[in-house]
Every structure is written in C-alpha cells, then in structure tokens.
Design a protein around this motif. Structure first.
Motif, PDB file in Angstrom:
ATOM      1  N   LYS A  95     -48.533  15.216  22.294  1.00 18.83           N
ATOM      2  CA  LYS A  95     -48.387  16.686  22.960  1.00 18.83           C
ATOM      3  C   LYS A  95     -47.404  16.540  24.052  1.00 18.83           C
ATOM      4  O   LYS A  95     -46.734  17.679  24.604  1.00 18.83           O
ATOM      5  CB  LYS A  95     -50.013  16.720  23.540  1.00 18.83           C
ATOM      6  CG  LYS A  95     -50.060  18.053  24.316  1.00 18.83           C
ATOM      7  CD  LYS A  95     -51.581  18.074  24.843  1.00 18.83           C
ATOM      8  CE  LYS A  95     -51.498  19.449  25.623  1.00 18.83           C
ATOM      9  NZ  LYS A  95     -53.098  19.480  26.197  1.00 18.83           N
ATOM     10  N   VAL A  96     -47.672  15.380  25.015  1.00 13.71           N
ATOM     11  CA  VAL A  96     -46.835  15.284  25.973  1.00 13.71           C
ATOM     12  C   VAL A  96     -45.219  15.325  25.700  1.00 13.71           C
ATOM     13  O   VAL A  96     -44.470  15.917  26.257  1.00 13.71           O
ATOM     14  CB  VAL A  96     -47.095  14.165  26.912  1.00 13.71           C
ATOM     15  CG1 VAL A  96     -46.053  13.840  28.070  1.00 13.71           C
ATOM     16  CG2 VAL A  96     -48.544  14.387  27.684  1.00 13.71           C
ATOM     17  N   THR A  97     -45.001  14.600  24.749  1.00 12.64           N
ATOM     18  CA  THR A  97     -43.669  14.422  24.381  1.00 12.64           C
ATOM     19  C   THR A  97     -42.995  15.668  23.806  1.00 12.64           C
ATOM     20  O   THR A  97     -41.893  16.196  24.027  1.00 12.64           O
ATOM     21  CB  THR A  97     -43.446  13.345  23.174  1.00 12.64           C
ATOM     22  OG1 THR A  97     -43.979  12.219  23.662  1.00 12.64           O
ATOM     23  CG2 THR A  97     -41.914  13.307  22.948  1.00 12.64           C
ATOM     24  N   PHE A  98     -43.853  16.465  22.876  1.00 14.43           N
ATOM     25  CA  PHE A  98     -43.581  17.796  22.661  1.00 14.43           C
ATOM     26  C   PHE A  98     -43.189  18.860  23.638  1.00 14.43           C
ATOM     27  O   PHE A  98     -42.163  19.512  23.619  1.00 14.43           O
ATOM     28  CB  PHE A  98     -44.242  18.344  21.702  1.00 14.43           C
ATOM     29  CG  PHE A  98     -44.254  17.798  20.104  1.00 14.43           C
ATOM     30  CD1 PHE A  98     -43.142  17.964  19.384  1.00 14.43           C
ATOM     31  CD2 PHE A  98     -45.228  17.181  19.612  1.00 14.43           C
ATOM     32  CE1 PHE A  98     -42.984  17.661  18.085  1.00 14.43           C
ATOM     33  CE2 PHE A  98     -45.219  16.670  18.356  1.00 14.43           C
ATOM     34  CZ  PHE A  98     -43.862  16.961  17.472  1.00 14.43           C
ATOM     35  N   ILE A  99     -44.067  18.667  24.650  1.00 15.43           N
ATOM     36  CA  ILE A  99     -43.931  19.679  25.908  1.00 15.43           C
ATOM     37  C   ILE A  99     -42.408  19.203  26.687  1.00 15.43           C
ATOM     38  O   ILE A  99     -41.973  20.333  27.066  1.00 15.43           O
ATOM     39  CB  ILE A  99     -45.077  19.631  26.498  1.00 15.43           C
ATOM     40  CG1 ILE A  99     -46.515  20.253  26.129  1.00 15.43           C
ATOM     41  CG2 ILE A  99     -44.886  20.167  28.017  1.00 15.43           C
ATOM     42  CD1 ILE A  99     -47.569  19.996  26.871  1.00 15.43           C
ATOM     43  N   PHE A 100     -42.485  17.956  26.639  1.00 10.66           N
ATOM     44  CA  PHE A 100     -41.317  17.444  27.368  1.00 10.66           C
ATOM     45  C   PHE A 100     -39.987  17.992  26.706  1.00 10.66           C
ATOM     46  O   PHE A 100     -39.130  18.453  27.332  1.00 10.66           O
ATOM     47  CB  PHE A 100     -41.548  15.851  27.674  1.00 10.66           C
ATOM     48  CG  PHE A 100     -40.190  15.381  28.158  1.00 10.66           C
ATOM     49  CD1 PHE A 100     -39.904  15.421  29.692  1.00 10.66           C
ATOM     50  CD2 PHE A 100     -39.120  14.740  27.378  1.00 10.66           C
ATOM     51  CE1 PHE A 100     -38.752  14.548  30.124  1.00 10.66           C
ATOM     52  CE2 PHE A 100     -38.037  14.206  27.841  1.00 10.66           C
ATOM     53  CZ  PHE A 100     -37.854  14.190  29.244  1.00 10.66           C
ATOM     54  N   VAL A 101     -39.893  17.614  25.413  1.00  9.11           N
ATOM     55  CA  VAL A 101     -38.831  18.142  24.565  1.00  9.11           C
ATOM     56  C   VAL A 101     -38.479  19.493  24.781  1.00  9.11           C
ATOM     57  O   VAL A 101     -37.248  20.260  24.897  1.00  9.11           O
ATOM     58  CB  VAL A 101     -38.733  17.565  23.159  1.00  9.11           C
ATOM     59  CG1 VAL A 101     -37.781  17.998  22.388  1.00  9.11           C
ATOM     60  CG2 VAL A 101     -38.865  16.139  23.129  1.00  9.11           C
ATOM     61  N   PHE A 102     -39.463  20.384  24.312  1.00  9.92           N
ATOM     62  CA  PHE A 102     -39.181  21.767  24.298  1.00  9.92           C
ATOM     63  C   PHE A 102     -39.056  22.403  25.739  1.00  9.92           C
ATOM     64  O   PHE A 102     -38.482  23.681  25.769  1.00  9.92           O
ATOM     65  CB  PHE A 102     -40.425  22.474  23.431  1.00  9.92           C
ATOM     66  CG  PHE A 102     -40.672  22.059  22.155  1.00  9.92           C
ATOM     67  CD1 PHE A 102     -39.531  21.994  21.562  1.00  9.92           C
ATOM     68  CD2 PHE A 102     -41.772  21.780  21.722  1.00  9.92           C
ATOM     69  CE1 PHE A 102     -39.512  21.895  19.733  1.00  9.92           C
ATOM     70  CE2 PHE A 102     -41.854  21.348  20.160  1.00  9.92           C
ATOM     71  CZ  PHE A 102     -40.826  21.423  19.622  1.00  9.92           C
ATOM     72  N   GLY A 103     -39.307  21.583  26.717  1.00 16.86           N
ATOM     73  CA  GLY A 103     -39.198  22.268  28.000  1.00 16.86           C
ATOM     74  C   GLY A 103     -37.852  21.736  28.568  1.00 16.86           C
ATOM     75  O   GLY A 103     -37.037  22.582  29.241  1.00 16.86           O
ATOM     76  N   SER A 104     -37.525  20.554  28.263  1.00 15.42           N
ATOM     77  CA  SER A 104     -36.256  19.844  29.120  1.00 15.42           C
ATOM     78  C   SER A 104     -34.978  20.260  28.119  1.00 15.42           C
ATOM     79  O   SER A 104     -33.913  20.548  29.116  1.00 15.42           O
ATOM     80  CB  SER A 104     -36.467  18.431  29.231  1.00 15.42           C
ATOM     81  OG  SER A 104     -36.566  17.610  27.841  1.00 15.42           O
ATOM     82  N   VAL A 105     -35.068  20.313  27.073  1.00 15.72           N
ATOM     83  CA  VAL A 105     -33.799  20.508  26.147  1.00 15.72           C
ATOM     84  C   VAL A 105     -33.132  21.735  26.237  1.00 15.72           C
ATOM     85  O   VAL A 105     -31.970  21.807  26.723  1.00 15.72           O
ATOM     86  CB  VAL A 105     -34.186  20.091  24.834  1.00 15.72           C
ATOM     87  CG1 VAL A 105     -32.936  20.233  23.949  1.00 15.72           C
ATOM     88  CG2 VAL A 105     -34.541  18.740  24.552  1.00 15.72           C
ATOM     89  N   PRO A 106     -33.929  22.848  26.292  1.00 16.36           N
ATOM     90  CA  PRO A 106     -33.203  24.102  26.334  1.00 16.36           C
ATOM     91  C   PRO A 106     -32.804  24.382  27.814  1.00 16.36           C
ATOM     92  O   PRO A 106     -31.698  24.782  28.094  1.00 16.36           O
ATOM     93  CB  PRO A 106     -34.469  25.078  26.137  1.00 16.36           C
ATOM     94  CG  PRO A 106     -35.300  24.355  25.158  1.00 16.36           C
ATOM     95  CD  PRO A 106     -35.327  23.053  25.683  1.00 16.36           C
ATOM     96  N   LEU A 107     -33.446  23.807  28.808  1.00 13.10           N
ATOM     97  CA  LEU A 107     -33.075  23.990  30.434  1.00 13.10           C
ATOM     98  C   LEU A 107     -31.972  23.052  30.503  1.00 13.10           C
ATOM     99  O   LEU A 107     -30.981  23.696  31.035  1.00 13.10           O
ATOM    100  CB  LEU A 107     -34.083  23.536  31.210  1.00 13.10           C
ATOM    101  CG  LEU A 107     -35.632  24.619  31.202  1.00 13.10           C
ATOM    102  CD1 LEU A 107     -36.556  23.950  32.172  1.00 13.10           C
ATOM    103  CD2 LEU A 107     -35.186  25.874  31.989  1.00 13.10           C
ATOM    104  N   LYS A 108     -31.836  22.047  29.959  1.00  4.39           N
ATOM    105  CA  LYS A 108     -30.749  21.113  30.364  1.00  4.39           C
ATOM    106  C   LYS A 108     -29.774  21.580  29.534  1.00  4.39           C
ATOM    107  O   LYS A 108     -28.364  21.792  30.407  1.00  4.39           O
ATOM    108  CB  LYS A 108     -31.124  19.669  29.502  1.00  4.39           C
ATOM    109  CG  LYS A 108     -29.984  18.824  29.851  1.00  4.39           C
ATOM    110  CD  LYS A 108     -30.367  17.297  29.356  1.00  4.39           C
ATOM    111  CE  LYS A 108     -29.413  16.265  29.771  1.00  4.39           C
ATOM    112  NZ  LYS A 108     -29.778  15.031  29.322  1.00  4.39           N
ATOM    113  N   LEU A 109     -29.345  22.138  28.402  1.00  3.71           N
ATOM    114  CA  LEU A 109     -28.186  22.613  27.720  1.00  3.71           C
ATOM    115  C   LEU A 109     -27.957  23.798  28.577  1.00  3.71           C
ATOM    116  O   LEU A 109     -26.780  24.331  28.658  1.00  3.71           O
ATOM    117  CB  LEU A 109     -28.615  23.068  26.226  1.00  3.71           C
ATOM    118  CG  LEU A 109     -28.904  21.567  25.268  1.00  3.71           C
ATOM    119  CD1 LEU A 109     -29.194  22.217  23.935  1.00  3.71           C
ATOM    120  CD2 LEU A 109     -27.742  20.651  25.488  1.00  3.71           C
ATOM    121  N   ALA A 110     -28.713  24.851  28.704  1.00  3.86           N
ATOM    122  CA  ALA A 110     -28.331  26.119  29.480  1.00  3.86           C
ATOM    123  C   ALA A 110     -27.569  25.942  31.017  1.00  3.86           C
ATOM    124  O   ALA A 110     -26.778  26.247  31.145  1.00  3.86           O
ATOM    125  CB  ALA A 110     -29.770  27.048  29.731  1.00  3.86           C
TER     126      ALA A 110
END
Length: 314
Positions: free
Chosen positions: A88-103
């Motif tokens: 759960k934590v890893t999915f939240i981390f990935v879906f939260g950080s990857v779009p923000l980081k790329l944007a």
C-alpha cells in the motif's frame, strides 16, 4: 567436366574461407564481451536462479535451506499484514511521486530550453540534487530540515504557525519522502531537455503564424513530439519508484507506524534483520512481477499516446 569440377572446388574453398573468417570474427566478439558476460551470468543470472530456489524454501542463512513449496507465497498473501502495508505504501509513493517528479522535471526543462546567459550553470546546479539526493548526508539533512526543530518549522514560526516533526508524523512522513524524490528531478529533466531541443523550431513558428497560443502549442506540438521521451522517463521512474529504499531506510526507517514502510525496506528487514532469506526471496520475486506488470501496462498504453515520426505519427 574438369572445368565444372574445378569451379565447384573453388566455390567450396571460398565458402570454407568465409566460414573461417566468420568464426574468427565471432570468437573475437565473444572475447571482447566475455568480461561483461561472465559478470552478467555470475552476478545477475546466477543470483536470480538462486533466489528463485530460495523462495520455495525456509532458509535462515545459518543452516541449509529446507524445501517448503509455495508456503512463503501463501503466507505472504494470507497472513502477513506488513506485506499488505508495504504494498500500500509503495503504491501510494509511486503514484504520488512519479507524476509530480515528471511534471516538475518537464517544467524546469522548458524553462532551461532557452539561450539565456548562464543557463548552462543553472542546468548543472539543478542536476546536483539527483547526484546527491540518495546519499546518507542529504538524507540526514532532509531529516533535520523537516524535524521538529528544523528550518521548515522556523520559517513557519515567523508567520505564527506551529509546526510538527514532519518526518515522524504518521500523517506527513510519507509526503516528506515524496517531496524528496520530486526534488531529485535532475535526471529526467536532462532527458526532457534533450527531447525539447530535438523538436524543430519551425513547428512553433508555423503555429504562431496560425494564431496558436503558447498553451495550445504545448498541447499540440510539445507533448506529442515529446511523447517518446515521456514514455521512457515514465518507465524508468516507475521502476525506480517501486525499488525505492534509501529515502525510507535512512530518514524514517519505515516508521512511524509503518506509514513509510517501502516494499524494498520490508524485504531488507526480512532478509538481514530477521534472517528469513527464503521469505525475502519470495518478496523479491513478487516485486519483480509487479515491476514487469506495470512496465507491460505502460507499453500497452503507449500505443494510444506515444507518437513516432517513422511510424506515420504513431
């Protein structure tokens, strides 16, 4: 007849020479790649095969492994609440950080895609966090920065706002780690910058003549032309997100209350804190399958949003 026979002999001799020449080239090629091939087989393929075997065993690193079949995998999905929490934590981390980081990386890349004086220095400075971001020193600095006595709370205090210990708060700890990852945007930023420089300027000039606004130019020119680069960054950052370890291990150590328990941190605990290498190997193979699944989904979705000039636009 003799002429035909001699022609056949010459043809056979020529083929033999070609085969010897090709064999010599092959041997030379294998000789040059031998160090890499040995390393690949010894340090990647070999350990992977071993971990696959260990995942079906009870192995504590101190005694011989005992075969238990699928018990590790069954326990994982039916009787391990921390495994579910780590997912759960890893999915939240990935879906939260990857779009923000790329944007954010794309935004900064577009700012740097100019010929202004000193822009090269700024590109270098903005890339530095990606080099240092995973180090122990920066992780400690980040922990102190968002601690109860950290600089962030000092700034908030100027405005009369009472801060908290952000890295130890169950509500904000994961957000601080996501913020750290977004801060490490240098690598995708440079890749975006290279992609932006490859877009012909004539397209923007023609769009401007037709009256297209900068925002419309971004939607209709920049994003489609940059889609292969976005695709590459998305795949790489997603895989890195699922494998994230340093941020959680050094700053919060999975806490508080397992709110920052990354999958890789839980795997590490099982392997080297609890000495349950069999279970850790099973966790590693589940992580591999998760990364492969999401990579396949991204590749599948690419058919509808990634455009290539050599393929008639898609």
């Amino acid at each position: 007849m003799q002429e035909n026979s001699s022609i056949k002999q010459e043809s056979v001799m020529k083929k033999k020479k070609q085969l010897r020449s090709q064999r010599s080239i092959d041997i030379t090629g294998f000789t040059f790649i031998a160090p890499w091939l040995i390393g690949f087989l010894g340090f990647i393929v070999g350990p992977m095969i071993a971990s696959l075997y260990f995942s079906f065993t009870n192995y504590d690193l101190l005694s011989a492994p005992t075969w238990i079949g699928f018990e590790n995998y069954i326990t994982m999905f039916t009787d391990d609440a921390r495994f579910i929490q780590a997912l759960k934590v890893t999915f939240i981390f990935v879906f939260g950080s990857v779009p923000l980081k790329l944007a954010f990386a794309l935004f900064v890349a577009m700012l740097f895609n100019t010929k202004r004086k000193g822009v090269g220095l700024y590109r270098t400075l903005y890339y530095v966090p990606s080099i240092l971001g995973g180090s122990v020193a920066v992780a400690v600095v980040w922990r102190e920065l968002f601690g109860r006595e950290g600089a962030l709370n000092d700034v908030l205090g100027i405005f009369g706002i009472e801060g908290t210990s952000w890295v130890t708060s169950p509500d904000f700890a994961l957000s601080t780690l996501i913020l750290l990852v977004v801060w490490q945007f240098g690598s995708p930023m440079l890749i975006f910058l290279a992609g932006l420089k490859a877009i012909p300027n004539e397209l923007y000039e023609a769009a401007a003549v037709d009256g297209a606004s900068p925002f419309l130019q971004f939607l209709k020119i920049t994003l489609p032309m940059l889609s292969p680069v976005i695709f590459f960054n998305l795949v790489m950052q997603t895989i890195q997100g699922f494998m994230a370890f340093t941020q959680s291990f050094l700053i919060t150590n999975g806490g508080p209350m397992d709110r920052t328990l990354f999958y890789a941190v839980y795997l590490y605990e099982k392997a080297f804190a609890h000495f349950d290498m069999g279970y850790a190997s099973a966790l590693a193979w589940i992580l591999l399958l998760i990364c492969a699944l999401f990579t396949a989904l991204i590749f599948k979705s690419a058919q509808s949003w990634v455009y290539y000039e050599s393929e008639g636009g898609r």
